[in-house]
Design a protein around this motif. Structure first.
Motif, PDB file in Angstrom:
ATOM      1  N   LEU A   1       0.952  -1.062  -0.014  1.00  0.00           N
ATOM      2  CA  LEU A   1      -0.046  -0.247  -0.042  1.00  0.00           C
ATOM      3  C   LEU A   1       1.085   1.214   0.079  1.00  0.00           C
ATOM      4  O   LEU A   1       1.947   1.210   0.678  1.00  0.00           O
ATOM      5  CB  LEU A   1      -0.839   0.102   1.158  1.00  0.00           C
ATOM      6  N   ARG A   2       0.447   2.341  -0.709  1.00  0.00           N
ATOM      7  CA  ARG A   2       1.242   3.482  -0.853  1.00  0.00           C
ATOM      8  C   ARG A   2       0.260   4.709  -0.387  1.00  0.00           C
ATOM      9  O   ARG A   2      -1.127   4.586  -0.851  1.00  0.00           O
ATOM     10  CB  ARG A   2       1.973   3.726  -2.057  1.00  0.00           C
ATOM     11  N   LEU A   3       0.693   5.644   0.126  1.00  0.00           N
ATOM     12  CA  LEU A   3      -0.302   6.869   0.494  1.00  0.00           C
ATOM     13  C   LEU A   3       0.560   8.018   0.388  1.00  0.00           C
ATOM     14  O   LEU A   3       1.686   8.272   0.849  1.00  0.00           O
ATOM     15  CB  LEU A   3      -0.507   6.788   1.940  1.00  0.00           C
ATOM     16  N   ALA A   4       0.093   9.019  -0.404  1.00  0.00           N
ATOM     17  CA  ALA A   4       0.625  10.331  -1.094  1.00  0.00           C
ATOM     18  C   ALA A   4       0.107  11.498   0.017  1.00  0.00           C
ATOM     19  O   ALA A   4      -0.871  11.583   0.335  1.00  0.00           O
ATOM     20  CB  ALA A   4       0.593  10.598  -2.211  1.00  0.00           C
ATOM     21  N   ALA A   5       1.161  12.343   0.057  1.00  0.00           N
ATOM     22  CA  ALA A   5       0.800  13.678   0.710  1.00  0.00           C
ATOM     23  C   ALA A   5      -0.420  14.333   0.138  1.00  0.00           C
ATOM     24  O   ALA A   5      -0.184  14.527  -1.256  1.00  0.00           O
ATOM     25  CB  ALA A   5       1.779  14.553   0.593  1.00  0.00           C
ATOM     26  N   GLY A   6      -1.336  14.758   0.703  1.00  0.00           N
ATOM     27  CA  GLY A   6      -2.560  15.332   0.064  1.00  0.00           C
ATOM     28  C   GLY A   6      -3.584  14.519  -0.371  1.00  0.00           C
ATOM     29  O   GLY A   6      -4.560  15.006  -1.209  1.00  0.00           O
TER      30      GLY A   6
ATOM     31  N   ALA B   1      -6.262  19.103   1.742  1.00  0.00           N
ATOM     32  CA  ALA B   1      -5.487  20.008   0.888  1.00  0.00           C
ATOM     33  C   ALA B   1      -4.470  20.962   1.730  1.00  0.00           C
ATOM     34  O   ALA B   1      -3.800  21.419   0.895  1.00  0.00           O
ATOM     35  CB  ALA B   1      -6.962  21.157   0.928  1.00  0.00           C
ATOM     36  N   ASP B   2      -4.434  20.680   2.722  1.00  0.00           N
ATOM     37  CA  ASP B   2      -3.440  21.292   3.588  1.00  0.00           C
ATOM     38  C   ASP B   2      -1.999  20.283   3.541  1.00  0.00           C
ATOM     39  O   ASP B   2      -0.926  20.519   4.346  1.00  0.00           O
ATOM     40  CB  ASP B   2      -3.814  21.594   4.992  1.00  0.00           C
ATOM     41  N   GLY B   3      -2.272  19.182   2.818  1.00  0.00           N
ATOM     42  CA  GLY B   3      -1.037  18.303   2.611  1.00  0.00           C
ATOM     43  C   GLY B   3      -1.145  17.107   3.544  1.00  0.00           C
ATOM     44  O   GLY B   3      -0.063  16.195   3.198  1.00  0.00           O
TER      45      GLY B   3
END
Length: 254
Positions: free
Chosen positions: A27-32, A185-187
């Motif tokens: 699993l991967r999770l990105a900023a924002g 939205a704030d990252g």
């Protein structure tokens, strides 16, 4: 992906005796990003959350935060490095006020508690009028909002939400979704486990489906809903005991 990958699981495996609760999960999770994690009961969703947050050490695989391996790091260490988590069962400080629940969550930050941030979150979560109320007296929906506000109080980089909409009214779910979108939205990178699949599909830009401890499908909400394997896992007759709230939610969106 919405931004830089901040959280990754690679080949994660967990056994409970002879049962494989997780089997090579990635699993991967990105900023924002707001990513949904769904699956039938017993699919391994909460077990994966336990591994990501450091509560459970996997039998195989690894977890990376900002590219650095944290598989053996404690939940406290991960929290100090920007990871927060909520739980299926409410975990508020019931004998503290709503406002104090948020301020306590900021105690470890340099410079002390940020009352302005706490007040901002109370307004966003519709809790401003309840700031002086003891958290233990709140109904379920408002208590869930306090948990979200507290988890976000110290501006986490990664937020793991385990069934945050459970027990909420439709209006409360709308407010929850609005706050999560602002955090993203704030990252902040948000990973969401939720039995209300309709809610997940509306809120998340990407959805990961677990089944029998493995990743069954991954993609946009539209791609996941159209996947025949997902429909079988939720709606098929492979195991009648699998007719759970997850399946009811998918049936409503099919």
């Amino acid at each position: 992906m919405s931004g830089t990958s901040v959280l990754r699981a690679e080949g994660v495996g967990v056994r409970f005796g002879g049962v494989r609760a997780l089997d090579g999960v990635g699993l991967r999770l990105a900023a924002g990003e707001v990513c949904g994690l769904i699956g039938p009961n017993g699919a391994g969703k909460t077990t994966l959350f336990d591994v990501l947050s450091g509560i459970r050490r996997p039998d195989a695989g690894r977890v990376l935060l900002d590219g650095a391996e944290v598989t053996r790091r404690s939940p406290v260490w991960r929290a100090r490095h920007g990871m927060r988590r909520t739980f299926q069962r409410r975990q508020l400080f019931g004998q503290l006020t709503v406002a104090d629940n948020l301020l306590v969550a900021q105690e470890s930050r340099r410079g002390g508690a940020d009352a302005g941030r706490a007040a901002e979150l109370l307004r966003a979560c519709g809790l401003e009028a309840l700031s002086g109320t003891y958290a233990g007296t709140l109904p379920v929906g408002q208590a869930r909002m306090v948990e979200l506000a507290r988890a976000a109080a110290d501006r986490p980089r990664v937020l793991l939400l385990d069934e945050p909409a459970s027990g909420m009214t439709a209006d409360e779910r709308e407010r929850l979704a609005a706050v999560v979108r602002v955090l993203a939205a704030d990252g902040c990178a948000v990973l969401l486990v939720e039995h209300n699949v309709a809610f997940v599909m509306e809120l998340c830009s990407r959805v990961v489906v677990l089944d029998l401890g493995r990743v069954l499908a991954e993609g946009t909400p539209a791609e996941v809903r159209a996947d025949a394997r997902v429909r079988e896992a939720y709606l098929g007759t492979r195991d009648p005991a699998r007719t759970a709230p997850d399946a009811q939610g998918m049936r409503g969106r099919a």
